[in-house]
Design a protein around this motif. Structure first.
Motif, PDB file in Angstrom:
ATOM      1  N   HIS A   1       0.815  -1.213   0.000  1.00 25.02           N
ATOM      2  CA  HIS A   1       0.000   0.000   0.000  1.00 25.02           C
ATOM      3  C   HIS A   1       0.852   1.268   0.000  1.00 25.02           C
ATOM      4  O   HIS A   1       0.320   2.374  -0.144  1.00 25.02           O
ATOM      5  CB  HIS A   1      -0.921   0.028   1.233  1.00 25.02           C
ATOM      6  N   GLY A   2       2.161   1.098   0.184  1.00 27.90           N
ATOM      7  CA  GLY A   2       3.033   2.230   0.479  1.00 27.90           C
ATOM      8  C   GLY A   2       2.895   2.527   1.963  1.00 27.90           C
ATOM      9  O   GLY A   2       1.773   2.570   2.491  1.00 27.90           O
ATOM     10  N   VAL A   3       4.008   2.668   2.665  1.00 30.55           N
ATOM     11  CA  VAL A   3       3.941   2.849   4.113  1.00 30.55           C
ATOM     12  C   VAL A   3       4.933   3.895   4.595  1.00 30.55           C
ATOM     13  O   VAL A   3       5.942   4.173   3.945  1.00 30.55           O
ATOM     14  CB  VAL A   3       4.243   1.533   4.888  1.00 30.55           C
ATOM     15  N   ILE A   4       4.620   4.442   5.757  1.00 35.06           N
ATOM     16  CA  ILE A   4       5.638   5.064   6.598  1.00 35.06           C
ATOM     17  C   ILE A   4       5.870   4.085   7.729  1.00 35.06           C
ATOM     18  O   ILE A   4       4.949   3.759   8.491  1.00 35.06           O
ATOM     19  CB  ILE A   4       5.229   6.444   7.112  1.00 35.06           C
ATOM     20  N   LEU A   5       7.076   3.568   7.793  1.00 32.10           N
ATOM     21  CA  LEU A   5       7.477   2.575   8.784  1.00 32.10           C
ATOM     22  C   LEU A   5       8.094   3.269   9.982  1.00 32.10           C
ATOM     23  O   LEU A   5       8.947   4.153   9.824  1.00 32.10           O
ATOM     24  CB  LEU A   5       8.496   1.620   8.160  1.00 32.10           C
ATOM     25  N   ALA A   6       7.664   2.873  11.179  1.00 29.48           N
ATOM     26  CA  ALA A   6       8.284   3.388  12.401  1.00 29.48           C
ATOM     27  C   ALA A   6       8.643   2.220  13.309  1.00 29.48           C
ATOM     28  O   ALA A   6       7.813   1.342  13.560  1.00 29.48           O
ATOM     29  CB  ALA A   6       7.332   4.344  13.124  1.00 29.48           C
ATOM     30  N   ASN A   7       9.868   2.195  13.782  1.00 29.37           N
ATOM     31  CA  ASN A   7      10.253   1.197  14.768  1.00 29.37           C
ATOM     32  C   ASN A   7       9.457   1.414  16.052  1.00 29.37           C
ATOM     33  O   ASN A   7       9.204   2.565  16.450  1.00 29.37           O
ATOM     34  CB  ASN A   7      11.747   1.304  15.096  1.00 29.37           C
ATOM     35  N   GLY A   8       9.135   0.317  16.723  1.00 30.74           N
ATOM     36  CA  GLY A   8       8.349   0.411  17.947  1.00 30.74           C
ATOM     37  C   GLY A   8       9.146   0.781  19.180  1.00 30.74           C
ATOM     38  O   GLY A   8       8.648   0.629  20.300  1.00 30.74           O
TER      39      GLY A   8
END
Length: 250
Positions: A107-114
């Motif tokens: 979908h296309g993402v903005i990834l953020a580490n938890g």
């Protein structure tokens, strides 16, 4: 575009909090307030502020705690959450964890580490850097003085990322990758293949090693400097104390 959070990690150096909680649910609000803001709250709040409405969360260690809070988090941030199980969260490193989210990445993402406490300006910097054929953009701190533990990046202005690893002389690095990435939908297939090759080579490798695999294959990975921003990756109790100081300023 949707949000994606890697929240499967155990964070054993944060015990006793992580005896019962995944790392992403360790409170970063006032000490002693167990109902206070968590790293996951910060990530979801940032996504909501930039207008995202859907977020996928990769869960593993103590995943039941995230499932229990799912409805409340959806209501609080106006988001639809999809929880994706990582069946090897306590055995393998996060190259496999990000691969588990490969369908979401389409979908296309903005990834953020938890485990990264950071302001919404980071996501805004990534969005501002979109375009010109960029497919993967890493949020890069070019201000912080680097040490041995940081995920260091060498980036060429004309060619993008050349190297990303902790195993580098800090003096060689352009900056530190802070654990937030914009991934366009068209990069999903190639990234998934690179991640699979990475964890099949060694299941203890990081997803950043998957980024290096892409670079080695000739895929361009770009960076977006975040400026002089207060943020922290929470690995231990000293980091947690710093995270509490920072989180209350957002």
């Amino acid at each position: 575009m949707i949000g994606l959070v890697l929240a499967a990690g155990a964070g054993r150096r944060l015990r006793p909090y992580t005896d019962t909680l995944p790392k992403a649910l360790v409170p970063v609000g006032p000490e002693g307030d167990e109902e206070s803001t968590t790293v996951l709250d910060i990530a979801l709040g940032n996504f909501a502020k930039i207008g995202l409405t859907e977020v996928a969360v990769i869960v593993g260690y103590r995943k039941e705690a995230v499932y229990e809070r799912k409805a409340a988090l959806e209501k609080k941030y106006g988001l639809t959450l999809t929880l994706i199980d990582n069946d090897k969260a306590e055995e393998w490193n996060n190259a496999y964890s990000l691969w588990c989210g490969r369908d979401a990445v389409r979908h296309g993402v903005i990834l953020a580490n938890g485990d990264t406490v950071h302001p919404v300006s980071v996501e805004e910097s990534l969005l501002a850097a979109r375009g010109d054929g960029k497919k993967i953009i890493l949020a890069l701190d070019t201000v912080k003085e680097l040490d041995e533990e940081e995920m260091k990046v060498v980036a060429d202005p004309g060619k993008g990322v050349q190297k990303i690893t902790k195993l580098m002389d800090p003096a060689e690095a352009t900056g530190e990758y802070i654990g937030v990435t914009l991934i366009e939908a068209e990069a999903a297939g190639e990234l998934a293949d690179a991640l699979k090759a990475t964890f099949e080579r060694d299941p203890q490798l990081y997803y950043e090693d998957g980024y290096q695999e892409l670079v080695n294959r000739g895929f361009r990975v770009d960076v977006a400097p975040i400026g002089d921003v207060k943020w922290v990756e929470i690995d231990n109790h000293d980091d947690l104390a710093k995270g509490r100081e920072i989180a209350c300023q957002y």
